[in-house]
Design a protein around this motif. Structure first.
Motif, mmCIF file in Angstrom:
data_model
loop_
_atom_site.group_PDB
_atom_site.id
_atom_site.type_symbol
_atom_site.label_atom_id
_atom_site.label_comp_id
_atom_site.label_asym_id
_atom_site.label_seq_id
_atom_site.Cartn_x
_atom_site.Cartn_y
_atom_site.Cartn_z
ATOM 1 N N LEU A 154 0.813 -1.219 0.000
ATOM 2 C CA LEU A 154 0.000 0.000 0.000
ATOM 3 C C LEU A 154 0.847 1.271 0.000
ATOM 4 N N PHE A 155 2.024 1.197 0.589
ATOM 5 C CA PHE A 155 2.874 2.382 0.628
ATOM 6 C C PHE A 155 3.383 2.782 -0.754
ATOM 7 N N PHE A 156 3.306 1.886 -1.713
ATOM 8 C CA PHE A 156 3.794 2.198 -3.050
ATOM 9 C C PHE A 156 2.701 2.688 -3.993
ATOM 10 N N VAL A 157 1.476 2.829 -3.483
ATOM 11 C CA VAL A 157 0.361 3.282 -4.306
ATOM 12 C C VAL A 157 0.664 4.649 -4.923
ATOM 13 N N ALA A 158 1.111 5.587 -4.111
ATOM 14 C CA ALA A 158 1.364 6.946 -4.610
ATOM 15 C C ALA A 158 2.445 6.963 -5.683
ATOM 16 N N ILE B 30 -4.072 8.379 9.326
ATOM 17 C CA ILE B 30 -3.801 9.791 9.022
ATOM 18 C C ILE B 30 -2.384 9.952 8.471
ATOM 19 N N ASN B 31 -1.426 9.306 9.113
ATOM 20 C CA ASN B 31 -0.043 9.381 8.650
ATOM 21 C C ASN B 31 0.096 8.801 7.245
ATOM 22 N N TYR B 32 -0.554 7.678 7.012
ATOM 23 C CA TYR B 32 -0.503 7.045 5.690
ATOM 24 C C TYR B 32 -1.027 7.994 4.619
ATOM 25 N N ILE B 33 -2.135 8.659 4.901
ATOM 26 C CA ILE B 33 -2.720 9.592 3.933
ATOM 27 C C ILE B 33 -1.751 10.734 3.643
ATOM 28 N N PHE B 34 -1.182 11.333 4.696
ATOM 29 C CA PHE B 34 -0.198 12.406 4.475
ATOM 30 C C PHE B 34 1.013 11.878 3.703
ATOM 31 N N ASN B 35 1.463 10.691 4.039
ATOM 32 C CA ASN B 35 2.609 10.089 3.362
ATOM 33 C C ASN B 35 2.329 9.960 1.860
ATOM 34 N N PHE C 26 2.162 13.332 -0.251
ATOM 35 C CA PHE C 26 3.427 13.979 -0.600
ATOM 36 C C PHE C 26 3.731 13.811 -2.090
ATOM 37 N N SER C 27 3.618 12.595 -2.589
ATOM 38 C CA SER C 27 3.925 12.344 -4.008
ATOM 39 C C SER C 27 2.981 13.115 -4.921
ATOM 40 N N PHE C 28 1.734 13.221 -4.512
ATOM 41 C CA PHE C 28 0.778 14.002 -5.305
ATOM 42 C C PHE C 28 1.212 15.458 -5.367
ATOM 43 N N PHE C 29 1.489 16.064 -4.223
ATOM 44 C CA PHE C 29 1.867 17.479 -4.199
ATOM 45 C C PHE C 29 3.216 17.721 -4.881
ATOM 46 N N GLN C 30 4.181 16.856 -4.613
ATOM 47 C CA GLN C 30 5.541 17.064 -5.115
ATOM 48 C C GLN C 30 5.648 16.764 -6.610
ATOM 49 N N THR D 152 6.149 20.313 1.134
ATOM 50 C CA THR D 152 6.915 20.516 2.363
ATOM 51 C C THR D 152 5.992 20.589 3.576
ATOM 52 N N ILE D 153 4.885 21.311 3.431
ATOM 53 C CA ILE D 153 3.908 21.391 4.528
ATOM 54 C C ILE D 153 3.367 19.992 4.823
ATOM 55 N N ASP D 154 3.030 19.258 3.771
ATOM 56 C CA ASP D 154 2.548 17.890 3.940
ATOM 57 C C ASP D 154 3.613 17.032 4.638
ATOM 58 N N CYS D 155 4.852 17.200 4.245
ATOM 59 C CA CYS D 155 5.961 16.454 4.858
ATOM 60 C C CYS D 155 6.050 16.767 6.355
ATOM 61 N N GLY D 156 5.783 17.996 6.718
ATOM 62 C CA GLY D 156 5.747 18.362 8.130
ATOM 63 C C GLY D 156 4.654 17.604 8.867
ATOM 64 N N PHE D 157 3.496 17.456 8.216
ATOM 65 C CA PHE D 157 2.411 16.674 8.815
ATOM 66 C C PHE D 157 2.795 15.196 8.925
ATOM 67 N N VAL D 158 3.530 14.690 7.935
ATOM 68 C CA VAL D 158 4.028 13.313 8.011
ATOM 69 C C VAL D 158 4.915 13.167 9.252
ATOM 70 N N SER D 159 5.800 14.140 9.458
ATOM 71 C CA SER D 159 6.713 14.097 10.613
ATOM 72 C C SER D 159 5.954 14.105 11.934
ATOM 73 N N VAL D 160 5.029 15.032 12.064
ATOM 74 C CA VAL D 160 4.273 15.151 13.319
ATOM 75 C C VAL D 160 3.477 13.874 13.590
ATOM 76 N N THR D 161 2.790 13.370 12.567
ATOM 77 C CA THR D 161 1.991 12.162 12.783
ATOM 78 C C THR D 161 2.866 10.930 12.976
#
Length: 154
Positions: A15-19, A82-87, A90-94, A104-113
């Protein structure tokens, strides 16, 4: 060995490779960006993520094996989703939107979660917690790196 946990591990790992399938890296665009000298190669980043995805998947499987019901680890699973969704976003935004600031903002949310997920995992399994430490640290580094890529390309 529990076959359900093995299936869960490989399902989560995949699932982590979907993006990366939905929003593949535009190498021409990414290679044209100015990057800090400490930026790891794309190959190195790929290897690190492959290991991190296995650590995350194993961590989830450990928690699943330790709790009797979803309710006992509700916050762990909510944070994981939630972390999975933010993770994945990232590929979508980047790479799809080519919006480095939003990535970058999304990456910050990945870090926090990721940090919250690790803290929550500690309540269920110290091993699960330890497996999430590299992910938390890498997410912090990735946020810092992406922010500096953003600054170099404004």
């Amino acid at each position: 060995m529990n076959i359900k946990l093995i299936v869960l591990f490989f399902s989560l790992y995949c699932l982590f490779f979907v993006a990366s399938i939905l929003f593949p890296i535009d190498f021409n665009w990414y290679n044209s960006l100015h990057k800090p000298s400490y930026t790891p190669s794309g190959k190195t980043i790929g290897i690190i993520w492959a290991f991190l995805y296995s650590f995350i998947s194993l961590s989830v499987c450990i928690v699943v094996s330790m709790v009797e019901s979803f309710k006992k680890a509700k916050w762990f699973f909510i944070l994981f989703i939630i972390n999975y969704i933010f993770n994945q976003l990232f590929s979508f935004f980047q790479f799809e939107q080519k919006n480095i600031l939003l990535a970058t903002i999304d990456c910050g949310f990945v870090s926090v979660t990721a940090i919250l997920l690790a803290i929550t995992a500690y309540k269920h399994s110290k091993t699960s917690f330890i497996l999430l430490i590299p992910y938390s640290l890498w997410s912090i580094f990735a946020t810092y790196l992406n922010y500096n890529i953003y600054l170099l390309n404004i």
